[in-house]
Motif scaffolding. Structure first.
Motif, PDB file in Angstrom:
ATOM      1  N   TYR A   1     -40.110  76.563 -62.643  1.00  0.00           N
ATOM      2  CA  TYR A   1     -41.374  77.199 -63.593  1.00  0.00           C
ATOM      3  C   TYR A   1     -40.830  78.161 -64.191  1.00  0.00           C
ATOM      4  O   TYR A   1     -39.842  78.716 -64.154  1.00  0.00           O
ATOM      5  N   PRO A   2     -41.309  78.288 -65.317  1.00  0.00           N
ATOM      6  CA  PRO A   2     -40.995  79.538 -66.449  1.00  0.00           C
ATOM      7  C   PRO A   2     -41.187  80.708 -65.751  1.00  0.00           C
ATOM      8  O   PRO A   2     -42.203  81.030 -64.855  1.00  0.00           O
TER       9      PRO A   2
ATOM     10  N   HIS B   1     -31.833  79.821 -69.790  1.00  0.00           N
ATOM     11  CA  HIS B   1     -33.015  79.516 -69.125  1.00  0.00           C
ATOM     12  C   HIS B   1     -33.150  79.599 -67.561  1.00  0.00           C
ATOM     13  O   HIS B   1     -34.303  78.937 -67.160  1.00  0.00           O
TER      14      HIS B   1
ATOM     15  N   LYS C   1     -43.405  80.224 -78.556  1.00  0.00           N
ATOM     16  CA  LYS C   1     -44.534  80.616 -77.901  1.00  0.00           C
ATOM     17  C   LYS C   1     -45.117  81.932 -77.845  1.00  0.00           C
ATOM     18  O   LYS C   1     -45.196  82.726 -76.882  1.00  0.00           O
TER      19      LYS C   1
ATOM     20  N   ASP D   1     -35.958  83.553 -74.328  1.00  0.00           N
ATOM     21  CA  ASP D   1     -36.210  82.228 -74.745  1.00  0.00           C
ATOM     22  C   ASP D   1     -37.731  81.675 -74.723  1.00  0.00           C
ATOM     23  O   ASP D   1     -38.160  80.708 -74.070  1.00  0.00           O
ATOM     24  N   SER D   2     -38.261  82.284 -75.425  1.00  0.00           N
ATOM     25  CA  SER D   2     -39.922  82.085 -75.605  1.00  0.00           C
ATOM     26  C   SER D   2     -40.286  80.826 -76.617  1.00  0.00           C
ATOM     27  O   SER D   2     -41.237  80.089 -76.436  1.00  0.00           O
ATOM     28  N   HIS D   3     -39.177  80.300 -77.504  1.00  0.00           N
ATOM     29  CA  HIS D   3     -39.178  79.232 -78.516  1.00  0.00           C
ATOM     30  C   HIS D   3     -40.481  79.027 -78.900  1.00  0.00           C
ATOM     31  O   HIS D   3     -41.196  78.038 -78.815  1.00  0.00           O
TER      32      HIS D   3
ATOM     33  N   ARG E   1     -34.791  75.892 -67.032  1.00  0.00           N
ATOM     34  CA  ARG E   1     -33.958  74.824 -66.555  1.00  0.00           C
ATOM     35  C   ARG E   1     -33.363  75.119 -65.302  1.00  0.00           C
ATOM     36  O   ARG E   1     -32.982  76.341 -65.125  1.00  0.00           O
TER      37      ARG E   1
ATOM     38  N   SER F   1     -40.838  79.366 -71.354  1.00  0.00           N
ATOM     39  CA  SER F   1     -41.249  78.497 -72.163  1.00  0.00           C
ATOM     40  C   SER F   1     -40.713  77.105 -71.605  1.00  0.00           C
ATOM     41  O   SER F   1     -41.483  76.032 -71.295  1.00  0.00           O
ATOM     42  N   TYR F   2     -39.315  77.121 -71.488  1.00  0.00           N
ATOM     43  CA  TYR F   2     -38.815  75.862 -70.872  1.00  0.00           C
ATOM     44  C   TYR F   2     -37.557  76.281 -70.016  1.00  0.00           C
ATOM     45  O   TYR F   2     -36.455  76.306 -70.365  1.00  0.00           O
TER      46      TYR F   2
ATOM     47  N   SER G   1     -36.825  81.689 -68.675  1.00  0.00           N
ATOM     48  CA  SER G   1     -37.386  81.316 -70.065  1.00  0.00           C
ATOM     49  C   SER G   1     -38.956  81.301 -69.653  1.00  0.00           C
ATOM     50  O   SER G   1     -39.310  80.639 -68.848  1.00  0.00           O
TER      51      SER G   1
END
Length: 166
Positions: free
Chosen positions: A132-133, A106, A12, A8-10, A128, A125-126, A123
């Motif tokens: 923190y990532p 995430h 980045k 889940d780098s989405h 949940r 990047s984001y 994740s």
């Protein structure tokens, strides 16, 4: 052997490159939702699968073998990983995996269930449900896996991970 596990780098890619440069892994596993063109991913030894937000033509699941262990890699959305890890564990057993790597939620997860180690790096990047990532590193020696989780600056997260034997 050192394996870097990300998800889940989405988009980045620069952050992914920084982590790879710092960790210097022998192999990278990306559990999907990279959200870039495939050719923008780092050109290192890498297993990558398609996430629910990806448009590139990459496999939805993959098997990678390294250091005497069999890894099953999926994004996890098709296996309801936000609800329970059992379906993805059963899929891992079906394909004879020692280690199941997935993302999608995430949220960093590390648990051995029976003979299968389930790993979600979270994740980069984001996050949940986590402050923190995160990403994970696996040190594999003689079929023993030391899993460590890290913040994106490399700082270890001591409440995740562990040592597992196969």
């Amino acid at each position: 052997m050192k394996v870097l596990l990300v998800s889940d780098s989405h988009g980045k890619g620069n952050l992914l490159n920084q982590i790879i440069e710092r960790e210097s892994p022998d192999h990278v596993i990306h559990c999907g939702d990279f959200c870039t063109d495939r050719d923008q991913l780092p050109s290192v030894s890498m297993t990558v699968v398609k996430g629910n937000c990806d448009w590139e033509d990459v496999p939805e699941e993959a098997i990678w073998e390294g250091a005497g262990l069999r890894f099953y890699v999926t994004h996890g959305d098709k296996w309801r990983v936000k609800t329970t890890p059992l379906p993805v564990k059963y899929r891992g057993e079906e394909v004879g995996a020692n280690i199941v790597c997935f993302g999608h939620s995430h949220y960093p997860f590390c648990e051995k269930m029976g003979d299968v180690l389930l790993l979600n790096p979270g994740s980069i990047s984001y996050p949940r449900g986590f402050p923190y990532p995160t990403y994970a590193c696996l040190e594999v020696v003689n079929k023993q896996v030391k899993a460590t989780y890290h913040q994106i600056d490399g700082k270890e997260i001591h409440e995740r991970g562990g040592i597992f034997s196969f």
